[in-house]
Write a protein that holds these residues in place. Structure first.
Motif, PDB file in Angstrom:
ATOM      1  N   ARG A  58       0.403  -1.185  -0.195  1.00  0.00           N
ATOM      2  CA  ARG A  58       0.089  -0.059   0.091  1.00  0.00           C
ATOM      3  C   ARG A  58       1.053   1.502   0.113  1.00  0.00           C
ATOM      4  O   ARG A  58       0.418   2.380  -0.466  1.00  0.00           O
ATOM      5  CB  ARG A  58      -0.562   0.062   0.920  1.00  0.00           C
ATOM      6  CG  ARG A  58      -2.603  -1.340   0.732  1.00  0.00           C
ATOM      7  CD  ARG A  58      -3.279  -0.708   2.576  1.00  0.00           C
ATOM      8  NE  ARG A  58      -4.473  -1.807   2.121  1.00  0.00           N
ATOM      9  CZ  ARG A  58      -5.058  -2.159   1.094  1.00  0.00           C
ATOM     10  NH1 ARG A  58      -4.889  -1.282  -0.233  1.00  0.00           N
ATOM     11  NH2 ARG A  58      -5.745  -2.392   0.985  1.00  0.00           N
ATOM     12  N   ILE A  59       1.769   1.550   0.714  1.00  0.00           N
ATOM     13  CA  ILE A  59       2.576   2.304   1.021  1.00  0.00           C
ATOM     14  C   ILE A  59       3.795   2.622  -0.169  1.00  0.00           C
ATOM     15  O   ILE A  59       3.483   3.787  -1.278  1.00  0.00           O
ATOM     16  CB  ILE A  59       3.558   2.444   1.905  1.00  0.00           C
ATOM     17  CG1 ILE A  59       3.198   2.001   3.664  1.00  0.00           C
ATOM     18  CG2 ILE A  59       5.127   3.337   1.842  1.00  0.00           C
ATOM     19  CD1 ILE A  59       3.857   2.458   4.341  1.00  0.00           C
ATOM     20  N   LEU A  77       0.832   4.267  -2.837  1.00  0.00           N
ATOM     21  CA  LEU A  77       0.415   5.445  -2.377  1.00  0.00           C
ATOM     22  C   LEU A  77       1.680   5.832  -3.374  1.00  0.00           C
ATOM     23  O   LEU A  77       1.180   7.095  -3.615  1.00  0.00           O
ATOM     24  CB  LEU A  77       0.091   5.370  -1.333  1.00  0.00           C
ATOM     25  CG  LEU A  77      -0.215   6.875  -0.544  1.00  0.00           C
ATOM     26  CD1 LEU A  77      -1.549   7.565  -1.589  1.00  0.00           C
ATOM     27  CD2 LEU A  77      -0.038   7.240   0.657  1.00  0.00           C
ATOM     28  N   CYS A 136      -4.849   6.841  -4.915  1.00  0.00           N
ATOM     29  CA  CYS A 136      -4.718   7.692  -3.386  1.00  0.00           C
ATOM     30  C   CYS A 136      -4.844   7.384  -2.031  1.00  0.00           C
ATOM     31  O   CYS A 136      -4.894   7.384  -1.311  1.00  0.00           O
ATOM     32  CB  CYS A 136      -3.250   8.826  -3.505  1.00  0.00           C
ATOM     33  SG  CYS A 136      -2.113   9.043  -4.776  1.00  0.00           S
ATOM     34  N   GLN A 153      -5.709   4.031  -0.953  1.00  0.00           N
ATOM     35  CA  GLN A 153      -4.576   3.660  -0.216  1.00  0.00           C
ATOM     36  C   GLN A 153      -4.447   4.239   1.133  1.00  0.00           C
ATOM     37  O   GLN A 153      -4.280   3.642   2.484  1.00  0.00           O
ATOM     38  CB  GLN A 153      -3.376   3.599  -1.448  1.00  0.00           C
ATOM     39  CG  GLN A 153      -3.306   3.009  -2.278  1.00  0.00           C
ATOM     40  CD  GLN A 153      -3.524   1.404  -1.855  1.00  0.00           C
ATOM     41  OE1 GLN A 153      -3.550   0.663  -1.438  1.00  0.00           O
ATOM     42  NE2 GLN A 153      -3.008   0.463  -3.395  1.00  0.00           N
ATOM     43  N   VAL A 154      -4.618   5.727   1.327  1.00  0.00           N
ATOM     44  CA  VAL A 154      -4.060   5.861   2.969  1.00  0.00           C
ATOM     45  C   VAL A 154      -5.575   5.910   3.529  1.00  0.00           C
ATOM     46  O   VAL A 154      -5.756   5.318   5.201  1.00  0.00           O
ATOM     47  CB  VAL A 154      -4.683   7.538   2.554  1.00  0.00           C
ATOM     48  CG1 VAL A 154      -4.811   8.583   3.829  1.00  0.00           C
ATOM     49  CG2 VAL A 154      -3.261   8.498   1.642  1.00  0.00           C
ATOM     50  N   TYR A 155      -6.858   5.603   3.201  1.00  0.00           N
ATOM     51  CA  TYR A 155      -7.863   4.873   4.149  1.00  0.00           C
ATOM     52  C   TYR A 155      -7.396   3.561   4.855  1.00  0.00           C
ATOM     53  O   TYR A 155      -7.328   3.402   6.236  1.00  0.00           O
ATOM     54  CB  TYR A 155      -9.227   4.688   3.204  1.00  0.00           C
ATOM     55  CG  TYR A 155     -10.372   3.907   3.820  1.00  0.00           C
ATOM     56  CD1 TYR A 155     -10.900   4.803   4.889  1.00  0.00           C
ATOM     57  CD2 TYR A 155     -10.616   2.914   3.935  1.00  0.00           C
ATOM     58  CE1 TYR A 155     -12.156   4.591   5.518  1.00  0.00           C
ATOM     59  CE2 TYR A 155     -11.519   2.075   4.639  1.00  0.00           C
ATOM     60  CZ  TYR A 155     -11.718   2.353   5.800  1.00  0.00           C
ATOM     61  OH  TYR A 155     -13.768   2.106   6.285  1.00  0.00           O
ATOM     62  N   LEU A 204      -4.544   2.423   5.008  1.00  0.00           N
ATOM     63  CA  LEU A 204      -3.742   2.144   6.027  1.00  0.00           C
ATOM     64  C   LEU A 204      -3.867   2.742   7.254  1.00  0.00           C
ATOM     65  O   LEU A 204      -3.053   3.001   8.413  1.00  0.00           O
ATOM     66  CB  LEU A 204      -2.368   3.417   5.550  1.00  0.00           C
ATOM     67  CG  LEU A 204      -1.777   2.499   4.109  1.00  0.00           C
ATOM     68  CD1 LEU A 204      -0.528   3.424   3.897  1.00  0.00           C
ATOM     69  CD2 LEU A 204      -0.251   1.289   4.663  1.00  0.00           C
ATOM     70  N   LEU A 205      -4.665   3.424   6.851  1.00  0.00           N
ATOM     71  CA  LEU A 205      -5.335   4.469   8.638  1.00  0.00           C
ATOM     72  C   LEU A 205      -5.721   3.440   9.367  1.00  0.00           C
ATOM     73  O   LEU A 205      -5.724   3.750  10.582  1.00  0.00           O
ATOM     74  CB  LEU A 205      -5.662   5.756   8.505  1.00  0.00           C
ATOM     75  CG  LEU A 205      -4.732   6.655   8.011  1.00  0.00           C
ATOM     76  CD1 LEU A 205      -6.288   7.967   7.617  1.00  0.00           C
ATOM     77  CD2 LEU A 205      -4.203   7.410   8.985  1.00  0.00           C
TER      78      LEU A 205
END
Length: 74
Positions: free
Chosen positions: A30-31, A34, A61, A64-66, A68-69
């Motif tokens: 994911r990182i 992203l 993006c 992926q941020v969602y 990861l959080l």
């Protein structure tokens, strides 16, 4: 921005996206994905507002941020 630098950003984006398919750890995938998507958004902006590049990569993006959080909270 210098067109040569913009092209390098596009190449870097491609490398990051391909690399994300090689990795096995979901967080690393994911990182790296992203980073690639961010590079593609920057590439699309500086290469004449290429909306077919900017829109899907911008959405990815956010996805992926969602993930990861929310994964960090579990």
């Amino acid at each position: 921005m210098n067109p040569e630098i913009v092209n390098y950003i596009g190449y870097a984006a491609s490398v990051f996206i391909v690399l994300s398919f090689i990795l096995k750890d979901l967080t690393k995938i994911r990182i790296v994905n992203l980073i690639g998507c961010i590079c593609f958004v920057v590439y699309g902006i500086f290469n004449g507002m290429l909306w077919p590049v900017i829109i899907p990569n911008g959405i990815i993006c956010l996805v992926q941020v969602y993930h990861l959080l929310t994964a960090k909270k579990k």
